[in-house]
Design an enzyme around this catalytic site. Structure first.
Site, short mmCIF file in Angstrom:
data_model
loop_
_atom_site.label_atom_id
_atom_site.label_comp_id
_atom_site.label_asym_id
_atom_site.label_seq_id
_atom_site.Cartn_x
_atom_site.Cartn_y
_atom_site.Cartn_z
N ASP B 53 -54.78 -23.40 53.94
CA ASP B 53 -54.19 -22.19 53.34
C ASP B 53 -55.26 -21.20 52.89
O ASP B 53 -56.44 -21.56 52.76
CB ASP B 53 -53.39 -22.58 52.08
CG ASP B 53 -52.14 -23.35 52.43
OD1 ASP B 53 -51.60 -23.15 53.52
OD2 ASP B 53 -51.72 -24.16 51.58
N TYR B 111 -58.76 -35.14 51.91
CA TYR B 111 -58.83 -33.90 51.13
C TYR B 111 -59.35 -34.23 49.74
O TYR B 111 -59.07 -35.31 49.19
CB TYR B 111 -57.44 -33.29 50.96
CG TYR B 111 -56.97 -32.43 52.10
CD1 TYR B 111 -57.35 -31.10 52.20
CD2 TYR B 111 -56.13 -32.96 53.09
CE1 TYR B 111 -56.91 -30.29 53.23
CE2 TYR B 111 -55.69 -32.16 54.14
CZ TYR B 111 -56.07 -30.83 54.20
OH TYR B 111 -55.63 -30.03 55.23
#
Lengths: 245, 245
Positions: B53, B111
Site C-alpha cells: 500500500d 512482514y
C-alpha cells in the site's frame, strides 16, 4: 535562573549544522534557542557540547541553557517535542548544577562513521552512510587505526586554521566492525578537532583502497600538515553517538 | 524473451504504493515499468509478489518481468540503480525459469510492523514506525497473537470487499520482540489479505492498551466481520521483509 541539561537527537540532513548563524538561520542551535526563547518570553542561549557540521547527525548530543521557567523538566521536554521539527527530538531534560557547561565539562565523545562498501544500494541507510563501491581491505584499515589511537598532535587531521590552540587529543579507541557490506567505524576520545573524524576516516579509507599503507600513519601525525592526510569524507556518514561527563 | 527475477528495496513514504495507476502515476511498479520499457525500447510489464500500500516499505520485495535485452543481469541491475530514484533500489537481478511468476509462485511472506512505545521521539525511526505513547502490555499482546496463529478465515481482518475469493490464510508465526521502547511484530505466513497485517496489528494494539482481552481473538475470527476487529494502523510502520518461494 536554573541550568538545564538537554539530550538531543537529530538528523542533520536538512540543517546547516549545530552553530547558530546570523542570517537565514537553519541550524539546530538556532531552532532550539528560538523555541526556548518563545517558551520563556526572554532570550535563551543554548550551549552545545560541540558543533556538529552541516549534514552530521546526532543520536545523543548534549546541550545546556540557563532559563527562567515554571515548567518541570518533563514539561519542557514535551513542549519542545511538540514544537520542534520532526527531525529534531529531545530525549531528556534535567536540572543541572549551576556551573554545568555541556562543552567545557565534557570528558569524552563517541562518534560513528558508517560506510556502505557495495555497489548495491542500501535504501534505509542512504542518508546515514557514505558509499564506497571498491572493495576495502578492512584488516589494513584496522592496522592503520591502531596506529592512530593514543595521545597525539592531530594537527594534520584538522581543517582548522586556528594556529594557537592545542591540537593534541587522545583517541582511546577506533573500532572497525564489518557486518556484511556495512563498515562501522567508532571513534572514542577526549575530544575531536574540526573535521577530525571525517579526515581520519578519509585517511583510513585510502588505506582500505590500497593507496596508503598502515605504516604511513606515524609520518602523517608527525608532519602536522593537513595535505599529508587523506580526503575529507562526506558529512552524512557521521553521527555523534554520545558525550561523556 | 527471457524472464527476470528482481529483488527490490524501497522506502514507501513518497509513493502511492506498488500498483501502477493510470494517471499521475507515482507508484513503484510504474517507476520500474517506465525505466525497463525505456531500457528495452518496448513496453515491459513488471509483476510484483504483492501490492504494498501507499507508504509501506520493502526490504526485499520480489518482482519479475519478461524482456528482450542484450544486457547481463548485473548490467540490468546497475542500469536500474543508476536511473531509479534514491528511495528505490535493486538488490539483485537474475534470470528465472520462463514460468516463474513472483506472485503466483510465492509460498510465504514475512512482514514487520514496528511500534515506538514512548512519548520520547525516535528521530531515526520516525518514517518506519508508528508511535503509541500509552504503555502497552506486551505479554497480553503475545497471548492474543498466539491465538491468531494457524490456519483461519481472516475475513474479519481485511478491508477487501471482494466476496468470492477465499479469505483463509495460514499465519505460521507472530513474533513480538520488545527492545526497550521499540516493539517489533514479525508476521510470517503463506500470504496476507488486503490490510491484514495492519488490522491484526491494530487489534493487538487494542489488547496491549487493555481495551480488549486476548480471548476475544477467536470471536473476532469466527465473526468474519471487519467491524469486530481493531483499527487499521498507519502504513509507515509496515515493511515487507521477505518473499519465500
Amino acid at each position: 535562573m536554573k541550568n538545564y541539561k538537554f539530550v538531543l537527537q537529530y538528523e542533520g540532513t536538512r540543517y546547516q549544522g549545530w552553530q547558530r548563524q546570523d542570517s537565514t538561520d537553519n541550524t539546530i542551535q538556532g531552532k532550539l534557542e528560538k523555541l526556548l526563547s518563545r517558551m520563556c518570553g526572554e532570550a535563551v542561549e543554548v550551549q552545545g557540547s560541540g558543533r556538529t557540521d552541516a549534514g552530521v547527525h546526532a543520536l545523543a548530543q548534549v546541550a545546556n541553557a540557563h532559563m527562567h521557567t515554571q515548567r518541570t523538566p518533563e514539561e519542557i521536554r514535551d513542549y519542545m517535542n511538540l514544537y520542534l521539527p520532526e527531525d529534531i527530538g529531545v530525549l531528556s531534560v534535567e536540572e543541572a548544577p549551576e556551573r554545568f557547561h555541556s562543552r567545557l565539562n565534557a570528558k569524552g565523545k563517541v562518534y560513528r562513521y558508517r560506510i556502505i562498501n557495495s555497489s548495491i544500494p542500501h535504501i534505509f541507510e542512504r542518508k546515514y552512510a557514505h558509499v564506497v563501491s571498491e572493495k576495502l581491505d578492512v584488516d589494513a584499515m584496522r592496522r592503520a587505526a591502531e596506529r592512530l589511537e593514543g595521545t597525539h598532535d592531530f594537527k594534520a587531521f584538522t581543517s582548522s586554521r586556528k594556529g594557537n590552540k592545542s591540537t593534541v587529543r587522545t583517541i582511546n579507541r577506533i573500532e572497525l566492525i564489518q557486518d556484511n557490506d556495512v563498515i562501522t567505524l567508532t571513534f572514542s576520545g577526549d575530544g575531536f578537532l574540526y573535521h577530525m573524524v571525517r579526515i581520519l576516516t578519509g585517511t583510513l579509507l585510502e588505506v582500505g583502497l590500497g593507496q596508503r599503507s598502515p605504516g604511513e600513519m606515524e609520518e602523517i601525525l608527525q608532519s602536522c600538515r593537513r595535505e599529508k592526510a587523506g580526503a575529507l569524507v562526506p558529512a552524512k556518514g557521521l553521527t555523534l553517538m554520545e558525550v561523556k561527563y
